[in-house]
Each structure stands twice: as structure tokens, then as C-alpha cells.
Design a protein around this motif. Structure first.
Motif: not given
Length: 262
Positions: A196-199, A202-209
Motif C-alpha cells: 500500500s502507498r500514500t497518494l 493523502g489517500n492510501v492506495l491498497t490495490k496491490e494488497y
């Protein structure tokens, strides 16, 4: 009498529709994007299961050598997936003893062979993505779809850590969920994980998880009925046989029997 009969029928239909919605997970959970035809996903899911789930949970209805149906060789299974036994024909027993599990977690973790059939894929997909830190719980973890869960979040390094906001009394803050309309804990991202990573916004991208959780859910669904895909394939063949051969034969036979009548 007629009115009461109609009311009874309406109530029965309503109860049936509610039951179907509940069995399918209703609208409470996002649809799990499972695909039992995706062997790569199933192989990844099997690896996640043996690496992270099999330490505590058994799958006593599943044998390691059944994974050859997913395109794995017995050597690959022994090398990468077998950590609790040396025999590829053994069932998947947990590394932890039930007595130790009950002592540490308060109850022995359930066998997961049929968990997807009892809970549903949508529930499991939401459960795997629903963990958050909660200091009011003994394990320090809770879950948005299983309140007061006893299981800690074993995949926190991949997902990252979400935590619940606490009020001045140290209790979790509850807010209304905009999707379900139910009360849910107010969460914030404490740290991101390896998946996961912070965009910039400020939102967090969790597509990979999310894909990681999808692979595990996919495997759990497969494990509940490994012959499901073959059963469906056989069903399609039988239907094609009935439509392409038996139906014309039945039609011409009917014409032969009734030719003198018409």
C-alpha cells in the motif's frame, strides 16, 4: 381467507428473498472478484495460505497433493508449500496445537476447509481487508466485519496499519458508514505497508494488497470444493449433449408417434 393466504405468501417470499440476500452477503460487503479459472491466482492463494494461515488454522479436508490440480508439481509443493509435514499425501494440519491455540487466543482457530462455503467469498474478502488496531482488545486488533475478533492481523506488514480513533474516555469512536448505513469504527491510516502507498492527495492506495486478499479468498473458495470447476465443465457437456442430440431425437420421436393423429 383469501387475504390471509395472500399475506402468508407475501411473507414467505419476503423471507426467502432476505435469506438469499444474507447467504450471498447482501449489500454489506463488496463483491469478491474471485475467478476459479485463474490458476496463477489460486497458486498464489495456496502459497499465502500455507505461509500465513496454516500456522494456526488447519484444513483437514484438503491434501497437499491435491494442489497438483492447480498446475503445481509435487516437488514444487514440497519445496514451497509444505511446512507442517513431510508427506505430500497428508492433509493440511496446523503447526500449532489446539491446546496452545486455546491458551493464547481463548479458543482454538477454526478449520478453514469449508470456511468459504459457510461464510461466503464476499465476507472473507471484506474480513481480510477489515483489520484495524484497537487498544481495547486483548490482541490489539479488531475487525470491521467481525467485531471483537480474537485473531490478530497476520498480514499487517503487507496491508499497513489502520487504527481506530478513541474518544476522551479511551473508547472507539463510532460513525455511520456511508455505504451500509450501519455504525462503524472511525479509522485512520497509521502506517502503510509493503503493498500500500500514500497518494499525493493523502489517500492510501491498497490495490496491490486487495489483489493479495483476493488471491487468498480465491484459494479458500477453491479449497471448499476443489472439483467445482470440473463439475461445471461436466455439466456444460451434459447440457450440450441433451440440447444437440437428445432434444432433436425426442422431437422426431414425438412427430413419429403423433403423425397419425395430426
Amino acid at each position: 381467507m383469501k387475504k390471509s393466504w395472500k399475506k402468508g405468501l407475501a411473507a414467505l417470499l419476503m423471507a426467502a428473498s432476505v435469506g438469499i440476500a444474507s447467504a450471498a452477503g447482501g449489500s454489506l460487503y463488496e463483491k469478491a472478484p474471485i475467478d476459479l479459472g485463474d490458476r496463477v491466482s489460486l497458486q498464489r492463494g495456496a502459497q499465502i495460505f500455507t505461509n500465513y494461515c496454516l500456522s494456526c488454522h488447519s484444513a483437514s479436508g484438503m491434501r497437499f497433493n491435491r494442489l497438483t490440480d492447480l498446475g503445481l508439481t509435487e516437488d514444487e509443493i514440497k519445496k514451497n508449500l509444505m511446512f507442517t509435514t513431510d508427506k505430500v499425501g497428508d492433509v493440511m494440519h496446523a503447526a500449532m496445537s489446539p491446546a496452545d491455540a486455546k491458551k493464547w487466543f481463548g479458543a482454538a482457530p477454526p478449520d478453514l476447509t469449508l470456511i468459504a462455503r459457510s461464510r461466503g467469498a464476499d465476507y472473507l474478502y471484506a474480513y481480510l481487508r477489515g483489520f484495524y488496531q484497537d487498544p481495547t482488545r486483548p490482541s490489539g486488533w479488531n475487525n470491521t466485519v467481525f467485531d471483537k475478533v480474537g485473531m490478530p492481523h497476520v498480514l499487517w506488514e503487507q496491508q499497513g496499519i489502520r487504527a481506530v480513533e478513541l474518544d476522551k474516555d479511551g473508547q472507539p469512536v463510532m460513525v455511520k458508514d456511508e455505504h451500509t448505513g450501519l455504525m462503524a469504527p472511525k479509522l485512520y491510516w497509521k502506517t502503510t505497508g509493503t503493498m500500500s502507498r500514500t497518494l499525493p492527495d493523502g489517500n492510501v492506495l491498497t490495490k496491490e494488497y486487495d489483489n493479495y486478499a483476493r488471491d487468498l479468498t480465491n484459494y479458500l473458495v477453491y479449497m471448499g470444493e476443489p472439483a467445482q470447476m470440473k463439475r461445471k465443465q461436466i455439466g456444460y457437456v451434459v447440457l450440450m449433449f441433451l440440447l444437440a442430440i437428445m432434444l432433436p431425437l425426442a422431437y422426431f420421436l414425438k412427430k413419429e408417434y403423433w403423425k397419425d393423429v395430426h
